[in-house]
Design a protein around this motif. Sequence first.
Motif: not given
Lengths: 568, 188
Positions: A2-27
Amino acid sequence: MTLQGSLQIVLVVAILLLLAIPLGNYLYRVFTGKTVWFEGGFAAVERGLYRLVGVNPSVEMDWKAYLKALLMVNFVMALFAYLIFRTMGRLPLNPDHIPSMSWPLAFNTAASFVSNTDWQNYAGESQMTILGQMVAITFLQFTSVVTGLVAAVAFLRGMTNRKSPNIGNFWVDFIRSITRLFLPLSFLLAIVFVGLGLPQTLDGAVTVHALGGGAQTISRGPVASLEAIKQLGTNGGGYFNANSAHPYEDPSALTTVLEIIAMGLIPTALVATFGKFIGNRRQAVVLYVFLAAMLLGGAFFVYGAEVAGNPLLHHLLGIGGPNMEGKEVRFGLPLTGLFTAATTAFTTGAVNAMHDSLTPLGGMLPLVFMLLNMVFGGVGVGLLNILMFLLITVFIAGLMVGRTPEIFGKKIEVREVKLATISMLVHPFLILGATAVAVAVPAGLAALGNPGLHGFTEVLYAYSSAAANNGSAFAGLAGNTLFYNLTIGMVILLGRYVSIIAMFAIAGSLAIKPVTPAGLGTLRTDTFTFGGVFVAVVLVVSALTFFPVLAIGPVAEHLQMVAGKLLP
Amino acid sequence: MTNLLRSLRLTLVLVVILGLVYPLVVTGFGRLLFPSQANGSLVRFGGRIVGSRLIAQAVNVPGLFHPRPSAVKYAGNGSGGSNLGPTNPALFREVGSNLAAADLPPGTKLSAVPPDMVESSASGLDPDITPANARLQIPRIARSTGLSRRWLWRLVLREETGPFLGLWGQPMVNVWRLNLALLRKSGG
């Protein structure tokens, strides 16, 4: 789906990328000695630790010295854990009277946890004491991930050095990874986890008077503190037998989202760190696009396969709907699919569903991700695998278009290509060799939990998980036997250390090469065209190597299932 | 030799920090901030501990809601799934016997049976069921307890939880919450 199911997946990956990139600069700041927030506090603690360990933080090491220290530390820590496993039955903090391990099981467990694999031939609640969970398991979950991280950092330094053999100080990198990254992050996550329902107690099991009469014994322990580093460190070895499917390890949809983000955080961040090291943001962007697409594609593949369900159940019993065997209601299928793809992409190996009971195609995806072993990958070693495939792609592409193969300004010559090839070939050699032996000897076949083609996949999955240092399982395989403890343990160790050694040798030889500025004849690696070639090389090499075994296992089982046949 | 000595010292120092201090400090904070969760979310009823809100328990009486089938007989000290593969004949025997044990209302279409009702959970301890599963159990519970179907239907509706933030997860009902409400209603 379903659309709602797909959103669940896409949003987690989006949050992951948003958090990871600044962390990469910190590392990047952490590993290039730049000051970070709370620098004074970190530096003071680290000075104390350097003194306790007896290291001079200003000494620089070449690749051989760095590698020797890394291997020695790993050996000593594995030996320590082995001794704990062998004696924990008589040590304190054992309220549930759990016995010590046999030597083959202790060897397997020590090899598995020191190498960030976390394959478990034991069940946590009945075969690991609280002391073992703390000073052996939790401890190694920190140090094994740090080992992977510093290996990658050392490689990046070697790759970007300008004619200097030095790639940093192993002891400094090791200690800083703990003080500035893993310990503070794990502590915060562990507290959040307790708030969300993960137990954290030194009391053992509690026996209760069940509502429907009788008694129920419920195992408990310091679960949250283990779970935090288990996920952040891409370890995956659970406190309980059911791992993250156990309600005490993963009590809600929210915790499973947090666990997915936690396991992806640092491998994803390291791609940004890599971009900073080579001073090329575009390179990181290209990798992000292709790797995130593979991760998302994998999650949707599992989600789709499990929603489609098992036609045999409908055919034989009239039960329709999604495949819920070996799954938990609270996660739902989209997050189960994403967790399954992520745990094998990031080589964590935690599971929130039983992979053995996935549909044939749903179970093939995690297997494929472990065979590729480069969809972000585990902390550090994942980046090393990506770089290894980049080297090979540059070499192949260079041959095709007739340009000098060079990567990030360094010429790639016979030595580097040979070493990269060794590193690449260890993986299929271990998996296919060990699987072939196991399905040919009675000791290998006796442990199968399922008959037919699925049984073959169980064995293939076990050695793929071991060689990729993943740790997830088709858990129907009864692995606690002399044969499997020893063979899986050996595959784990070779899969981990042979490729690390080969990559260090490459780092050493790249380190002393001069950096030539990019010219017209340079093959650019930071374009989407090159990204496409990179993925194509990985897929072609892997498909040529592994297609036959996939055809015998999951592909044939899928055909059997849709044909409505129980046994082949 | 220097490496060996340093490795031993590093191991010792880190075992203390990561293996002892870290979990103990988390335990201290956990006990202080979230005492109930840290202890395992235990449930009290009638003055004694009857289980954990997060862990399913065997329910053998017809008058209470049943959790999902468990391949480990709801062993709180031995979690696990069936690990049966999708073409294993044993899977169909297992699901078939779960179906027979489900005690469905007469005339229920098999295609209306939610899979979570007859297929074993991953942990063997799944405390939640889908609303469809709960609703299919209402006729049995009504017959056995004398409670009205209407009241039970409303109970399931009241206890149903949606996805987190309306997004992650799926609608479900915790079997503990249903059963404790049933016991309170019938006076325990």
